[in-house]
Write an enzyme that holds these catalytic residues in place. Structure first.
Site, PDB file in Angstrom:
ATOM      1  N   ASP A   1       0.839  -1.198   0.000  1.00 21.66           N
ATOM      2  CA  ASP A   1       0.000   0.000   0.000  1.00 21.66           C
ATOM      3  C   ASP A   1       0.879   1.254   0.000  1.00 21.66           C
ATOM      4  O   ASP A   1       1.614   1.505   0.966  1.00 21.66           O
ATOM      5  CB  ASP A   1      -0.896  -0.021   1.247  1.00 21.66           C
ATOM      6  CG  ASP A   1      -2.087   0.906   1.122  1.00 21.66           C
ATOM      7  OD1 ASP A   1      -2.157   1.651   0.130  1.00 21.66           O
ATOM      8  OD2 ASP A   1      -2.953   0.885   2.011  1.00 21.66           O
ATOM      9  N   ASP A   2       0.833   2.005  -1.087  1.00 22.54           N
ATOM     10  CA  ASP A   2       1.597   3.254  -1.225  1.00 22.54           C
ATOM     11  C   ASP A   2       3.107   3.035  -1.259  1.00 22.54           C
ATOM     12  O   ASP A   2       3.869   3.920  -0.854  1.00 22.54           O
ATOM     13  CB  ASP A   2       1.268   4.239  -0.089  1.00 22.54           C
ATOM     14  CG  ASP A   2      -0.145   4.773  -0.139  1.00 22.54           C
ATOM     15  OD1 ASP A   2      -0.906   4.371  -1.044  1.00 22.54           O
ATOM     16  OD2 ASP A   2      -0.509   5.584   0.734  1.00 22.54           O
TER      17      ASP A   2
ATOM     18  N   CYS B   1      -5.978   4.040  -3.870  1.00 24.53           N
ATOM     19  CA  CYS B   1      -6.280   2.708  -3.334  1.00 24.53           C
ATOM     20  C   CYS B   1      -7.384   1.920  -4.037  1.00 24.53           C
ATOM     21  O   CYS B   1      -7.118   0.917  -4.695  1.00 24.53           O
ATOM     22  CB  CYS B   1      -6.624   2.834  -1.856  1.00 24.53           C
ATOM     23  SG  CYS B   1      -5.335   3.630  -0.882  1.00 24.53           S
TER      24      CYS B   1
ATOM     25  N   ARG C   1      -6.964  -1.149  -6.848  1.00 19.16           N
ATOM     26  CA  ARG C   1      -7.199  -2.529  -6.427  1.00 19.16           C
ATOM     27  C   ARG C   1      -8.274  -3.209  -7.273  1.00 19.16           C
ATOM     28  O   ARG C   1      -8.214  -4.419  -7.519  1.00 19.16           O
ATOM     29  CB  ARG C   1      -7.568  -2.554  -4.941  1.00 19.16           C
ATOM     30  CG  ARG C   1      -6.387  -2.234  -4.059  1.00 19.16           C
ATOM     31  CD  ARG C   1      -6.765  -1.773  -2.658  1.00 19.16           C
ATOM     32  NE  ARG C   1      -5.586  -1.186  -2.051  1.00 19.16           N
ATOM     33  CZ  ARG C   1      -4.701  -1.858  -1.314  1.00 19.16           C
ATOM     34  NH1 ARG C   1      -4.906  -3.136  -1.041  1.00 19.16           N
ATOM     35  NH2 ARG C   1      -3.628  -1.260  -0.841  1.00 19.16           N
TER      36      ARG C   1
ATOM     37  N   LYS D   1      -5.844  -5.630   3.587  1.00 21.94           N
ATOM     38  CA  LYS D   1      -6.695  -4.475   3.255  1.00 21.94           C
ATOM     39  C   LYS D   1      -7.531  -4.754   2.001  1.00 21.94           C
ATOM     40  O   LYS D   1      -6.997  -5.016   0.923  1.00 21.94           O
ATOM     41  CB  LYS D   1      -5.811  -3.245   3.038  1.00 21.94           C
ATOM     42  CG  LYS D   1      -6.574  -2.029   2.533  1.00 21.94           C
ATOM     43  CD  LYS D   1      -5.632  -0.869   2.301  1.00 21.94           C
ATOM     44  CE  LYS D   1      -6.296   0.213   1.474  1.00 21.94           C
ATOM     45  NZ  LYS D   1      -5.436   1.378   1.233  1.00 21.94           N
TER      46      LYS D   1
ATOM     47  N   HIS E   1     -10.728  -2.684   0.830  1.00 22.96           N
ATOM     48  CA  HIS E   1     -10.996  -1.342   0.295  1.00 22.96           C
ATOM     49  C   HIS E   1     -11.810  -1.309  -0.993  1.00 22.96           C
ATOM     50  O   HIS E   1     -11.645  -0.444  -1.851  1.00 22.96           O
ATOM     51  CB  HIS E   1      -9.691  -0.561   0.094  1.00 22.96           C
ATOM     52  CG  HIS E   1      -9.854   0.893   0.415  1.00 22.96           C
ATOM     53  ND1 HIS E   1      -8.802   1.757   0.603  1.00 22.96           N
ATOM     54  CD2 HIS E   1     -10.984   1.650   0.593  1.00 22.96           C
ATOM     55  CE1 HIS E   1      -9.246   2.962   0.874  1.00 22.96           C
ATOM     56  NE2 HIS E   1     -10.581   2.927   0.873  1.00 22.96           N
TER      57      HIS E   1
ATOM     58  N   SER F   1      -8.298   1.559   4.392  1.00 17.50           N
ATOM     59  CA  SER F   1      -7.017   2.000   4.943  1.00 17.50           C
ATOM     60  C   SER F   1      -7.131   2.246   6.441  1.00 17.50           C
ATOM     61  O   SER F   1      -8.180   2.654   6.939  1.00 17.50           O
ATOM     62  CB  SER F   1      -6.560   3.292   4.253  1.00 17.50           C
ATOM     63  OG  SER F   1      -6.476   3.114   2.861  1.00 17.50           O
TER      64      SER F   1
ATOM     65  N   HIS G   1       1.503   2.419   3.950  1.00 18.74           N
ATOM     66  CA  HIS G   1       0.562   3.543   4.039  1.00 18.74           C
ATOM     67  C   HIS G   1       0.659   4.162   5.439  1.00 18.74           C
ATOM     68  O   HIS G   1       0.836   3.454   6.428  1.00 18.74           O
ATOM     69  CB  HIS G   1      -0.853   2.989   3.806  1.00 18.74           C
ATOM     70  CG  HIS G   1      -1.922   4.016   3.596  1.00 18.74           C
ATOM     71  ND1 HIS G   1      -2.297   4.924   4.561  1.00 18.74           N
ATOM     72  CD2 HIS G   1      -2.735   4.244   2.525  1.00 18.74           C
ATOM     73  CE1 HIS G   1      -3.287   5.668   4.101  1.00 18.74           C
ATOM     74  NE2 HIS G   1      -3.561   5.278   2.849  1.00 18.74           N
TER      75      HIS G   1
ATOM     76  N   ASP H   1       0.001  -0.896  -4.989  1.00 16.14           N
ATOM     77  CA  ASP H   1      -1.237  -0.352  -5.566  1.00 16.14           C
ATOM     78  C   ASP H   1      -1.034   1.003  -6.229  1.00 16.14           C
ATOM     79  O   ASP H   1      -1.789   1.389  -7.111  1.00 16.14           O
ATOM     80  CB  ASP H   1      -2.347  -0.274  -4.512  1.00 16.14           C
ATOM     81  CG  ASP H   1      -2.055   0.707  -3.384  1.00 16.14           C
ATOM     82  OD1 ASP H   1      -0.890   1.107  -3.196  1.00 16.14           O
ATOM     83  OD2 ASP H   1      -3.013   1.060  -2.655  1.00 16.14           O
ATOM     84  N   ASN H   2      -0.022   1.737  -5.838  1.00 15.05           N
ATOM     85  CA  ASN H   2       0.288   3.047  -6.420  1.00 15.05           C
ATOM     86  C   ASN H   2       1.577   3.567  -5.815  1.00 15.05           C
ATOM     87  O   ASN H   2       2.190   2.920  -4.955  1.00 15.05           O
ATOM     88  CB  ASN H   2      -0.847   4.056  -6.202  1.00 15.05           C
ATOM     89  CG  ASN H   2      -1.374   4.125  -4.796  1.00 15.05           C
ATOM     90  OD1 ASN H   2      -2.490   3.680  -4.514  1.00 15.05           O
ATOM     91  ND2 ASN H   2      -0.575   4.647  -3.868  1.00 15.05           N
TER      92      ASN H   2
ATOM     93  N   LYS I   1       1.498   9.386  -5.252  1.00 18.31           N
ATOM     94  CA  LYS I   1       0.105   8.963  -5.088  1.00 18.31           C
ATOM     95  C   LYS I   1      -0.849  10.125  -5.367  1.00 18.31           C
ATOM     96  O   LYS I   1      -0.608  11.266  -4.998  1.00 18.31           O
ATOM     97  CB  LYS I   1      -0.096   8.465  -3.654  1.00 18.31           C
ATOM     98  CG  LYS I   1      -1.527   8.115  -3.308  1.00 18.31           C
ATOM     99  CD  LYS I   1      -1.627   7.622  -1.876  1.00 18.31           C
ATOM    100  CE  LYS I   1      -3.072   7.285  -1.518  1.00 18.31           C
ATOM    101  NZ  LYS I   1      -3.172   6.703  -0.163  1.00 18.31           N
TER     102      LYS I   1
END
Length: 410
Positions: free
Chosen positions: A48-49, A88, A92, A141, A143, A166, A242, A294-295, A315
């Site tokens: 995540d991030d 996010c 996803r 996660k 989301h 998140s 994240h 994811d990014n 992001k």
């Protein structure tokens, strides 16, 4: 004892031995899954991030990620892998459905108050592989919807444990202090861990959040052990790195590179535990392991945000730093160890590629991904994707026609 008796005794012993040998040769020894399987297991680890430059094998420093380095050395590392939107939920949805998020009604990040979710009619990787007798698990996660019928069990997963969104969607500030309940973020509900479809224990402090990486890793390892004799799809989606960053005591202040370094080294430990579980259960050769993000990093948070390796922005943007992410894939005997792919590939390409490899039936609904197996096999002149569309917010478009050649359409 006369000679005749001795001969009879020897003959009896010989026949007994022969019967045992013949019996053993006719007994089928149990096979490991990798010896008998015709379709591979799949493990998708989604960060995540995490930025393009956050791993050692992509130039990250000064902390160390030896397990992830090993994964890259034993598999293929992509240099032009893109997500469909640098945030996010939208991102996803593409990984799981093979679709551009905006085309299926998703954009941005879904808050606890969101009135939309991933449509249950969309077919996910989990649903398609499950139809081919795969066991499926999601850990971490989600989301993509916070209540029934939008949770993972309604999207093809046999089991689930994790958070619905998140871990900054809670009434706690990034420094771990409770927020004023009269403020917007202070009105967020208490964050609850979900197991199956049931909300269980509360995550109310950074100390609670610091246990997530370990919890997720232990559940992932347990699923692998439990399904060593079944083909399986494991989707492990960590909440880290994240913000707010949180790390367990076993990695706190250990990296020498601050809290972000500690978090990254714990993530690397998690990857190592997954690989140990595969080895211990005879699954190494028959399991595809994918590691990606994811990014790009949330640069707003400075040294808690991560590294784009020099690409612009992060992001939330449609610039390279937001949508270009690390992508490592390992599949022994099928993907050449230590290889690098410079061709363009994208998050929605996973679904058609994995469905093809796992001999499942393709989705009957329209998808936007392409099969990139030819890139994994390094077939001559392979180039299954030569353009990529990014959505920024709801309707702003960027089109990439080949790497680093972007056009904006508003």
């Amino acid at each position: 004892m006369n000679l005749k008796m001795k001969k009879n005794i020897l003959l009896t012993r010989f026949l007994s031995y022969a019967i045992v040998v013949v019996g053993l040769s006719g007994f089928k020894q149990p096979e490991s899954q990798q010896e008998k399987a015709t379709t591979p297991n799949v493990i998708l680890v989604l960060m995540d991030d995490m930025g393009y430059g956050d791993l050692e094998c992509y130039g990250g420093f000064p902390y160390h990620t030896p397990s992830i380095n090993k994964l890259a050395n034993e598999g293929m590392r992509f240099t032009n892998f893109y997500v469909s939107q640098a945030v996010c939920s939208a991102s996803r949805s593409s990984f799981l459905t093979g679709c551009y998020p905006n085309r299926i009604g998703l954009n941005g990040a879904l808050s606890p108050n969101a009135e939309i979710a991933l449509n249950p009619e969309e077919e996910t990787i989990a649903e398609l592989l499950k139809a081919n007798r795969y066991k499926t698990s999601m850990v971490g996660k989600w989301h993509l919807g916070q209540k029934i019928p939008y949770l993972p069990l309604n999207h093809g997963f046999d089991e689930y444990i994790g958070l619905p969104f998140s871990h900054d969607y809670w009434p706690v500030n990034y420094d771990g202090k409770p927020l004023d309940t009269t403020t917007g973020r202070g009105k967020w509900p208490v964050l609850k861990l979900i197991e199956g479809n049931e909300r269980t224990r509360s995550i109310t402090t950074l100390e609670d959040a610091a246990q997530l990486t370990t919890l997720y890793t232990e559940r992932a390892v347990s699923f692998i052990k439990k399904n060593k004799n079944n083909p399986f799809f494991l989707y492990l989606a960590h909440n880290m790195p994240h913000v707010p960053l949180a790390v367990s005591d076993k990695f706190k202040n250990k990296s020498g590179a601050g809290l972000y370094g500690d978090v990254m080294e714990e993530i690397d430990w998690s990857v190592g535990e997954i690989m140990k579980a595969l080895e211990a259960n005879g699954l190494t050769k028959n399991t595809i392991v994918i590691f990606t993000s994811d990014n790009g990093p949330w640069l707003t948070y400075g040294d808690h945000g991560g590294n784009t390796a020099g690409f612009r922005e992060g992001k939330g943007s449609a610039w390279e730093g937001g949508v270009r992410v690390p992508f490592i894939i390992r599949w022994p005997g099928q993907i050449r160890a230590g290889s690098v792919c410079n061709n363009m590939a994208a998050s929605m390409d996973l679904l058609p590629t994995l469905v093809n490899i796992c001999k499942a039936k393709m989705s009957v609904k329209k998808i936007d991904g392409v099969n990139i197996l030819s890139l994994l096999k390094q077939e001559k002149n392979a180039n299954p994707r030569d353009e990529m569309v990014y959505y920024y917010d709801r309707n702003n478009l960027d089109i990439m026609d080949g790497p680093a050649n972007m056009q904006a359409i508003v």
